[in-house]
Design a protein around this motif. Structure first.
Motif, mmCIF file in Angstrom:
data_model
loop_
_atom_site.group_PDB
_atom_site.id
_atom_site.type_symbol
_atom_site.label_atom_id
_atom_site.label_comp_id
_atom_site.label_asym_id
_atom_site.label_seq_id
_atom_site.Cartn_x
_atom_site.Cartn_y
_atom_site.Cartn_z
ATOM 1 N N GLU A 1 -44.856 -48.734 20.534
ATOM 2 C CA GLU A 1 -43.930 -48.156 19.546
ATOM 3 C C GLU A 1 -42.613 -47.763 20.215
ATOM 4 O OE1 GLU A 1 -43.798 -44.713 16.045
ATOM 5 O OE2 GLU A 1 -45.467 -44.745 17.479
ATOM 6 N N LEU A 2 -42.708 -47.240 21.431
ATOM 7 C CA LEU A 2 -41.513 -46.866 22.175
ATOM 8 C C LEU A 2 -40.697 -48.104 22.543
ATOM 9 C CD1 LEU A 2 -39.772 -44.751 23.543
ATOM 10 C CD2 LEU A 2 -41.329 -44.803 25.510
ATOM 11 N N VAL B 1 -36.567 -42.142 19.741
ATOM 12 C CA VAL B 1 -37.219 -42.149 21.054
ATOM 13 C C VAL B 1 -37.902 -40.819 21.371
ATOM 14 C CG1 VAL B 1 -36.777 -42.223 23.556
ATOM 15 C CG2 VAL B 1 -35.842 -44.000 22.061
ATOM 16 N N ALA B 2 -37.201 -39.713 21.175
ATOM 17 C CA ALA B 2 -37.771 -38.401 21.519
ATOM 18 C C ALA B 2 -39.018 -38.105 20.685
ATOM 19 C CB ALA B 2 -36.727 -37.303 21.325
ATOM 20 N N ASP B 3 -38.939 -38.359 19.372
ATOM 21 C CA ASP B 3 -40.089 -38.094 18.495
ATOM 22 C C ASP B 3 -41.294 -38.957 18.873
ATOM 23 O OD1 ASP B 3 -38.861 -36.132 17.035
ATOM 24 O OD2 ASP B 3 -38.250 -37.453 15.391
ATOM 25 N N ASP C 1 -42.739 -37.532 22.042
ATOM 26 C CA ASP C 1 -43.439 -36.274 21.752
ATOM 27 C C ASP C 1 -44.830 -36.538 21.179
ATOM 28 O OD1 ASP C 1 -41.317 -34.769 22.608
ATOM 29 O OD2 ASP C 1 -40.575 -34.277 20.605
ATOM 30 N N SER C 2 -44.872 -37.401 20.163
ATOM 31 C CA SER C 2 -46.146 -37.698 19.493
ATOM 32 C C SER C 2 -47.140 -38.340 20.449
ATOM 33 C CB SER C 2 -45.918 -38.635 18.301
ATOM 34 O OG SER C 2 -45.068 -38.029 17.357
ATOM 35 N N LEU C 3 -46.649 -39.282 21.246
ATOM 36 C CA LEU C 3 -47.525 -39.982 22.176
ATOM 37 C C LEU C 3 -48.025 -39.052 23.265
ATOM 38 C CD1 LEU C 3 -48.778 -42.686 22.906
ATOM 39 C CD2 LEU C 3 -46.680 -43.288 24.133
ATOM 40 N N MET C 4 -47.163 -38.173 23.745
ATOM 41 C CA MET C 4 -47.563 -37.228 24.791
ATOM 42 C C MET C 4 -48.653 -36.288 24.281
ATOM 43 S SD MET C 4 -45.240 -34.526 27.004
ATOM 44 C CE MET C 4 -44.584 -35.635 28.236
ATOM 45 N N TYR D 1 -29.955 -37.703 23.357
ATOM 46 C CA TYR D 1 -29.357 -38.578 22.344
ATOM 47 C C TYR D 1 -29.242 -37.870 20.995
ATOM 48 C CZ TYR D 1 -28.305 -42.878 19.813
ATOM 49 O OH TYR D 1 -27.694 -43.837 19.051
ATOM 50 N N VAL D 2 -30.261 -37.063 20.667
ATOM 51 C CA VAL D 2 -30.249 -36.357 19.376
ATOM 52 C C VAL D 2 -29.743 -34.918 19.530
ATOM 53 C CG1 VAL D 2 -32.031 -37.778 18.323
ATOM 54 C CG2 VAL D 2 -32.716 -35.741 19.602
#
Length: 204
Positions: free
Chosen positions: A12-13, A25-27, A30-33, A58-59
């Motif tokens: 997904e990344l 990217v950040a979300d 976060d979810s994967l971590m 970036y965000v």
């Protein structure tokens, strides 16, 4: 993002990067971590920390970037130059060292994996700085404009002239062309407060 022997699915990344959906990217990280941590997978040696950190920048989520940096083991910080370079950009953002942000980005040879995200970040950041100058100044020197935009004085002058600014060749001062005000657009009070803080930082 080498998985090695650990079953972490970064597809997904990779998809977000390849489709230039950098705001996701950040979300995604976060979810994967959270997922791999909950499963007890030892992810730290395999984790794309630089991308994760850059995703926050970036965000414009500096607080999450700082939290992530603090949570990264010292050995990983020391062994990943790109991660340290990403954090340097974050530090410049945090201290509002506008020219330093450009220097930090351009002072590192980013990997192919992060290059697109970094380029897009810098493009957006330059636009933000330009909008900030439009809001905060009626006149400004070419030298200061170049610092804010991370450009040479010639490039900065050409950039703002294309946006309708005027230059005095004697004083080397630029007259800012204010963007048109849309009457139906209401300024969010939070944004107004942040802008006031920015202007205060610029003047002091």
């Amino acid at each position: 993002m080498e998985e090695g022997g650990i079953a972490i699915d970064f597809s997904e990344l990779r998809e977000a990067l390849s489709s230039q959906s950098y705001s996701k990217v950040a979300d995604i990280c976060d979810s994967l971590m959270l997922r791999v941590a909950a499963e007890g997978v030892p992810y730290q040696d395999e984790w794309p920390y630089a991308l994760h950190l850059l995703g926050y920048l970036y965000v414009d989520d500096i607080n999450s970037a700082r939290f992530l940096w603090k949570s990264i083991p010292a050995a990983i910080k020391e062994s990943q130059p790109e991660l340290a370079a990403a954090w340097k950009v974050g530090q410049k953002l945090w201290t509002r060292d506008y020219a330093g942000v450009h220097e930090a980005v351009r002072g590192f040879d980013w990997s192919q994996e992060t290059q697109g995200l970094v380029n897009s970040f810098l493009e957006i950041y330059t636009r933000k700085m330009f909008q900030l100058l439009c809001s905060a100044y009626s006149t400004i020197s070419i030298q200061d404009t170049a610092l804010f935009l991370g450009m040479t004085e010639d490039d900065a002058t050409n950039y703002v002239l294309q946006q309708g600014w005027l230059v005095d060749p004697v004083s080397l001062m630029l007259t800012v062309k204010k963007p048109p005000v849309l009457k139906e657009q209401k300024l969010n009070p939070d944004k107004l407060q942040r802008l006031t803080e920015y202007v205060f930082q610029l003047e002091h």
